[in-house]
Motif scaffolding. Structure first.
Motif, PDB file in Angstrom:
ATOM      1  N   TRP A  50       0.719  -1.109  -0.037  1.00 47.55           N
ATOM      2  CA  TRP A  50       0.110   0.025   0.104  1.00 47.55           C
ATOM      3  C   TRP A  50       1.016   1.163  -0.054  1.00 47.55           C
ATOM      4  O   TRP A  50       0.709   2.237  -0.726  1.00 47.55           O
ATOM      5  N   GLN A  98       0.840   4.125  -2.882  1.00 48.07           N
ATOM      6  CA  GLN A  98       0.665   5.587  -2.427  1.00 48.07           C
ATOM      7  C   GLN A  98       1.807   6.684  -3.076  1.00 48.07           C
ATOM      8  O   GLN A  98       1.584   7.572  -3.337  1.00 48.07           O
ATOM      9  N   HIS A 110       0.443   9.314  -5.235  1.00 51.39           N
ATOM     10  CA  HIS A 110       0.376  10.729  -5.047  1.00 51.39           C
ATOM     11  C   HIS A 110       1.654  11.433  -4.896  1.00 51.39           C
ATOM     12  O   HIS A 110       1.476  12.656  -4.874  1.00 51.39           O
TER      13      HIS A 110
END
Length: 213
Positions: free
Chosen positions: A89, A93, A97
């Motif tokens: 994860w 991310q 982002h």
């Protein structure tokens, strides 16, 4: 010296530590911000504080994970599975982002080194991401049946600090130039994002393949 991991494990762990130390995050941002606002001593005091926090996280992980292994190797396997998912994860991310690095001198009354030190401790200790990260990162480098797991986890935590400190100290000492350079070179930050994502994807895949055997 049974608490020292084997050389291949130590080399991989050291490489990951260097990457983490150079990746902009809450601790780095706080250190640079305080250095820009209050001077280098304040920035270094933040580093000391964050490393106190890391020491606490290391001890909690070492004794907590050790107790978990004694109670149930299956539970430890579940922890590592959750760790693999969390690392995957984090990789996702980072790519999705990207880094958000903002370190600017703040207006207001200048703080002293003691205040910066305490700030570093509490920011590190109370950051749930740091807690989860240490709970999932360090166990990737030990095995459930290792009789020296507690010592190895403690060693890895302190090795993390030893490897990271020269990098983070250099960053604080060069805070003025580094903050401006990072903010004006988004491509560098993006490259770090992909490197970070790649390394932790490998860690996640490694533990998943270990479970499959």
């Amino acid at each position: 010296m049974s608490f020292i991991p084997d050389l291949p494990t130590l080399l991989v762990f050291s490489a990951a530590c260097l990457l983490l130390a150079a990746t902009p995050g809450p601790d780095m941002t706080l250190s640079i911000s305080r250095a820009l606002r209050d001077g280098r001593m304040a920035g270094l005091a933040v580093l000391i504080g964050t490393n106190i926090g890391i020491t606490v996280h290391t001890l909690l992980v070492a004794f907590g994970v050790s107790a978990l292994i004694v109670a149930s190797p299956t539970a430890f396997l579940i922890l590592k599975s959750g760790g693999a998912a969390y690392l995957a994860w984090l990789a996702f991310q980072a790519v999705r982002h990207g880094s958000k690095f903002v370190a600017k001198p703040e207006a207001g009354v200048k703080g002293n080194a003691k205040a910066a030190f305490l700030n570093g401790i509490w920011v590190n200790l109370l950051n749930p991401k740091v807690i989860i990260f240490f709970m999932t990162f360090l166990p990737q480098f030990v095995t459930a049946h290792d009789p020296n797991v507690t010592g190895k986890l403690i060693f890895l935590g302190f090795w993390f600090m030893l490897i990271s400190l020269p990098v983070t100290i250099a960053i604080v000492l060069a805070a003025d130039k580094l903050a401006g350079w990072l903010q004006s070179n988004p491509k560098v930050l993006r490259g770090m994002d992909y490197t970070f994502a790649g390394v932790f994807s490998v860690f996640a895949a490694k533990i998943l393949m270990t479970q499959a055997r």
